[in-house]
Motif scaffolding. Structure first.
Motif, PDB file in Angstrom:
ATOM      1  N   ALA A   1      -2.423   6.035 -13.130  1.00 45.74           N
ATOM      2  CA  ALA A   1      -2.198   7.359 -13.725  1.00 45.74           C
ATOM      3  C   ALA A   1      -0.754   7.518 -14.188  1.00 45.74           C
ATOM      4  O   ALA A   1      -0.476   8.260 -15.134  1.00 45.74           O
ATOM      5  N   SER A   2       0.164   6.840 -13.529  1.00 43.98           N
ATOM      6  CA  SER A   2       1.565   6.912 -13.920  1.00 43.98           C
ATOM      7  C   SER A   2       1.876   5.983 -15.087  1.00 43.98           C
ATOM      8  O   SER A   2       2.776   6.271 -15.886  1.00 43.98           O
ATOM      9  N   MET A   3       1.129   4.901 -15.194  1.00 46.51           N
ATOM     10  CA  MET A   3       1.388   3.931 -16.259  1.00 46.51           C
ATOM     11  C   MET A   3       0.678   4.278 -17.557  1.00 46.51           C
ATOM     12  O   MET A   3       1.143   3.939 -18.635  1.00 46.51           O
ATOM     13  N   ASP A   4      -0.458   4.942 -17.457  1.00 42.07           N
ATOM     14  CA  ASP A   4      -1.286   5.204 -18.643  1.00 42.07           C
ATOM     15  C   ASP A   4      -1.534   6.703 -18.756  1.00 42.07           C
ATOM     16  O   ASP A   4      -2.233   7.295 -17.927  1.00 42.07           O
ATOM     17  N   ASP A   5      -0.996   7.320 -19.782  1.00 48.25           N
ATOM     18  CA  ASP A   5      -1.146   8.763 -19.965  1.00 48.25           C
ATOM     19  C   ASP A   5      -2.587   9.180 -20.224  1.00 48.25           C
ATOM     20  O   ASP A   5      -2.946  10.348 -20.049  1.00 48.25           O
TER      21      ASP A   5
ATOM     22  N   GLN B   1       1.391  15.847 -11.222  1.00 46.90           N
ATOM     23  CA  GLN B   1       0.185  16.633 -10.948  1.00 46.90           C
ATOM     24  C   GLN B   1      -0.214  16.569  -9.467  1.00 46.90           C
ATOM     25  O   GLN B   1      -1.126  17.249  -9.036  1.00 46.90           O
ATOM     26  N   GLY B   2       0.470  15.746  -8.707  1.00 50.32           N
ATOM     27  CA  GLY B   2       0.164  15.637  -7.283  1.00 50.32           C
ATOM     28  C   GLY B   2      -0.645  14.400  -6.983  1.00 50.32           C
ATOM     29  O   GLY B   2      -0.738  13.465  -7.784  1.00 50.32           O
ATOM     30  N   PHE B   3      -1.259  14.381  -5.810  1.00 51.96           N
ATOM     31  CA  PHE B   3      -2.000  13.210  -5.362  1.00 51.96           C
ATOM     32  C   PHE B   3      -3.372  13.123  -6.031  1.00 51.96           C
ATOM     33  O   PHE B   3      -4.028  14.134  -6.260  1.00 51.96           O
ATOM     34  N   ASP B   4      -3.782  11.899  -6.311  1.00 50.56           N
ATOM     35  CA  ASP B   4      -5.098  11.630  -6.866  1.00 50.56           C
ATOM     36  C   ASP B   4      -6.057  11.366  -5.719  1.00 50.56           C
ATOM     37  O   ASP B   4      -5.755  10.587  -4.810  1.00 50.56           O
ATOM     38  N   ALA B   5      -7.225  12.009  -5.739  1.00 54.00           N
ATOM     39  CA  ALA B   5      -8.161  11.930  -4.611  1.00 54.00           C
ATOM     40  C   ALA B   5      -8.608  10.509  -4.323  1.00 54.00           C
ATOM     41  O   ALA B   5      -8.632  10.071  -3.166  1.00 54.00           O
ATOM     42  N   VAL B   6      -8.973   9.751  -5.358  1.00 55.79           N
ATOM     43  CA  VAL B   6      -9.440   8.390  -5.127  1.00 55.79           C
ATOM     44  C   VAL B   6      -8.305   7.500  -4.642  1.00 55.79           C
ATOM     45  O   VAL B   6      -8.503   6.593  -3.824  1.00 55.79           O
ATOM     46  N   SER B   7      -7.098   7.777  -5.118  1.00 53.74           N
ATOM     47  CA  SER B   7      -5.934   7.021  -4.659  1.00 53.74           C
ATOM     48  C   SER B   7      -5.683   7.261  -3.172  1.00 53.74           C
ATOM     49  O   SER B   7      -5.420   6.323  -2.408  1.00 53.74           O
TER      50      SER B   7
ATOM     51  N   GLY C   1       0.812  -1.215   0.000  1.00 48.77           N
ATOM     52  CA  GLY C   1       0.000   0.000   0.000  1.00 48.77           C
ATOM     53  C   GLY C   1       0.843   1.262   0.000  1.00 48.77           C
ATOM     54  O   GLY C   1       0.612   2.179  -0.797  1.00 48.77           O
ATOM     55  N   ILE C   2       1.822   1.329   0.885  1.00 45.60           N
ATOM     56  CA  ILE C   2       2.652   2.529   1.007  1.00 45.60           C
ATOM     57  C   ILE C   2       3.553   2.694  -0.209  1.00 45.60           C
ATOM     58  O   ILE C   2       3.676   3.796  -0.765  1.00 45.60           O
ATOM     59  N   TRP C   3       4.190   1.611  -0.638  1.00 41.71           N
ATOM     60  CA  TRP C   3       5.126   1.717  -1.764  1.00 41.71           C
ATOM     61  C   TRP C   3       4.427   2.133  -3.048  1.00 41.71           C
ATOM     62  O   TRP C   3       4.899   3.025  -3.761  1.00 41.71           O
ATOM     63  N   THR C   4       3.279   1.510  -3.376  1.00 42.51           N
ATOM     64  CA  THR C   4       2.596   1.862  -4.619  1.00 42.51           C
ATOM     65  C   THR C   4       2.043   3.281  -4.568  1.00 42.51           C
ATOM     66  O   THR C   4       2.014   3.981  -5.592  1.00 42.51           O
ATOM     67  N   PHE C   5       1.620   3.733  -3.396  1.00 43.92           N
ATOM     68  CA  PHE C   5       1.102   5.099  -3.282  1.00 43.92           C
ATOM     69  C   PHE C   5       2.205   6.114  -3.549  1.00 43.92           C
ATOM     70  O   PHE C   5       2.023   7.069  -4.313  1.00 43.92           O
ATOM     71  N   VAL C   6       3.357   5.909  -2.942  1.00 49.16           N
ATOM     72  CA  VAL C   6       4.483   6.831  -3.139  1.00 49.16           C
ATOM     73  C   VAL C   6       5.019   6.723  -4.561  1.00 49.16           C
ATOM     74  O   VAL C   6       5.260   7.740  -5.237  1.00 49.16           O
TER      75      VAL C   6
ATOM     76  N   ALA D   1      -6.107  10.393 -16.256  1.00 47.95           N
ATOM     77  CA  ALA D   1      -5.664  11.598 -15.571  1.00 47.95           C
ATOM     78  C   ALA D   1      -5.980  11.542 -14.080  1.00 47.95           C
ATOM     79  O   ALA D   1      -6.991  10.978 -13.664  1.00 47.95           O
ATOM     80  N   SER D   2      -5.103  12.142 -13.291  1.00 44.57           N
ATOM     81  CA  SER D   2      -5.357  12.256 -11.856  1.00 44.57           C
ATOM     82  C   SER D   2      -6.419  13.318 -11.610  1.00 44.57           C
ATOM     83  O   SER D   2      -6.601  14.232 -12.417  1.00 44.57           O
TER      84      SER D   2
END
Length: 318
Positions: free
Chosen positions: A132-136, A60-66, A49-54, A139-140
């Motif tokens: 969001a990082s893997m697929d352009d 663009q910053g943090f994604d709300a649903v993430s 959980g922590i590693w994938t989030f970071v 969008a976040s």
């Protein structure tokens, strides 16, 4: 995505999970102990959980649903860590491993099944945090849609239900198991509310990513359905755990104890096996069989009272 390896985060998490559990097996087998089996599984969730989030944070910053999904995921796994740590301390041993811990092959199977459990359960969280990082094309967003807010609410409610059920059951046990079977609190409305909470958790987790998976279909996106499917299999079908263990032959202690058998039969007739509800006794049997998991395989008959064992998954038992 610079923190991530050249492979996908799904492969990275799989390697890390199975590697960590294999190291756990080596140490546990050398020491001939299973005391940190459950705790290592819970810690594995935290690492994912922590590693994938970071690692999945974009420019663009943090994604709300993430953020929301990761908080709920980590909260549920924090409770798992606390509960399993307490249980290991209280029990001073685990009967699941009797006759197993000194057999390297079978002991390894237990650890690898736990690795599968951790990895499959975590798939939607890995997806949410890294898509969001893997697929352009994805969008976040700094805000939640109505759909996301509702599903996150269900996700959170599932955690509250499971924690409440576990605490109420633990308190009941501490007080001497009054009445012979637990029917306090949420256990008045479901015979296995903790299992329902666990199932609801991972169904909600997958539903949270479903619109994105449909709009941007990929193999790794659809593979996340393994999270609820594996949970359902473990709790509804796998021998030696979940409802297969708690119901069926596991009911012998209630039906063959003359002091509580009549009370338990009444409780069973009036209480849903899984989904908390009222008025259960008035529901036709065919509806219970078809939609409410009240299957004949979960009924007790003396001929089914023989014990059996399958590799354990580390899931909380009753």
């Amino acid at each position: 995505m610079a923190i991530l390896t050249a492979t996908s985060p799904f492969a990275t998490c799989a390697i890390a999970t199975f590697g960590l559990q294999f190291l756990g097996f080596l140490v546990a087998f050398a020491l001939q102990t299973e005391k940190f089996y459950d705790v290592l599984g819970a810690l594995n969730f935290f690492l994912i959980g922590i590693w994938t989030f970071v690692a999945g944070t974009t420019e663009q910053g943090f994604d709300a649903v993430s953020v929301g999904a990761t908080v709920v995921f980590l909260t549920s796994r924090l409770w798992l860590l606390i509960f399993l740590g307490w249980r290991a301390h209280e029990r001073k041993g685990d009967s699941r491993f009797d006759g197993v811990r000194d057999k390297a092959g079978m002991f390894l199977v237990y650890w690898m099944v736990q690795a599968m459990w951790v990895y499959f359960i975590s798939l939607p969280t890995i997806y949410i945090n890294t898509i969001a990082s893997m697929d352009d094309q994805v969008a976040s967003s700094e805000s939640l849609s109505v759909y996301e807010a509702v599903i996150l609410g269900i996700f959170s409610a599932a955690v509250v239900l499971e924690v409440t059920a576990d605490v109420q059951k633990a308190v009941w046990v501490r007080k001497g198991r009054q009445g012979g079977f637990c029917s306090v609190g949420v256990w008045k409305f479901s015979r296995h509310p903790n299992y329902f909470g666990e199932i609801l958790l991972w169904c909600a987790s997958f539903l949270l990513i479903l619109p994105t998976v449909i709009n941007h279909p990929t193999f790794y996106g659809w593979s996340c359905i393994l999270s609820p499917v594996f949970t359902l299999w473990i709790l509804l079908f796998a021998t030696g755990t979940g409802l297969t263990s708690a119901e069926g032959k596991g009911l012998k202690r209630y039906y063959e104890d003359e002091n509580i058998s009549d009370d338990y039969k009444a409780y069973r007739a009036n209480t849903s096996i899984l989904i908390p509800m009222v008025g259960y006794s008035s529901i036709p049997t065919w509806i219970k069989r078809t939609f409410l998991f009240e299957w004949k395989r979960f009924e007790y008959t003396p001929s089914r009272s023989r014990s059996s064992r399958n590799p354990a998954t580390g899931k909380k038992d009753e």
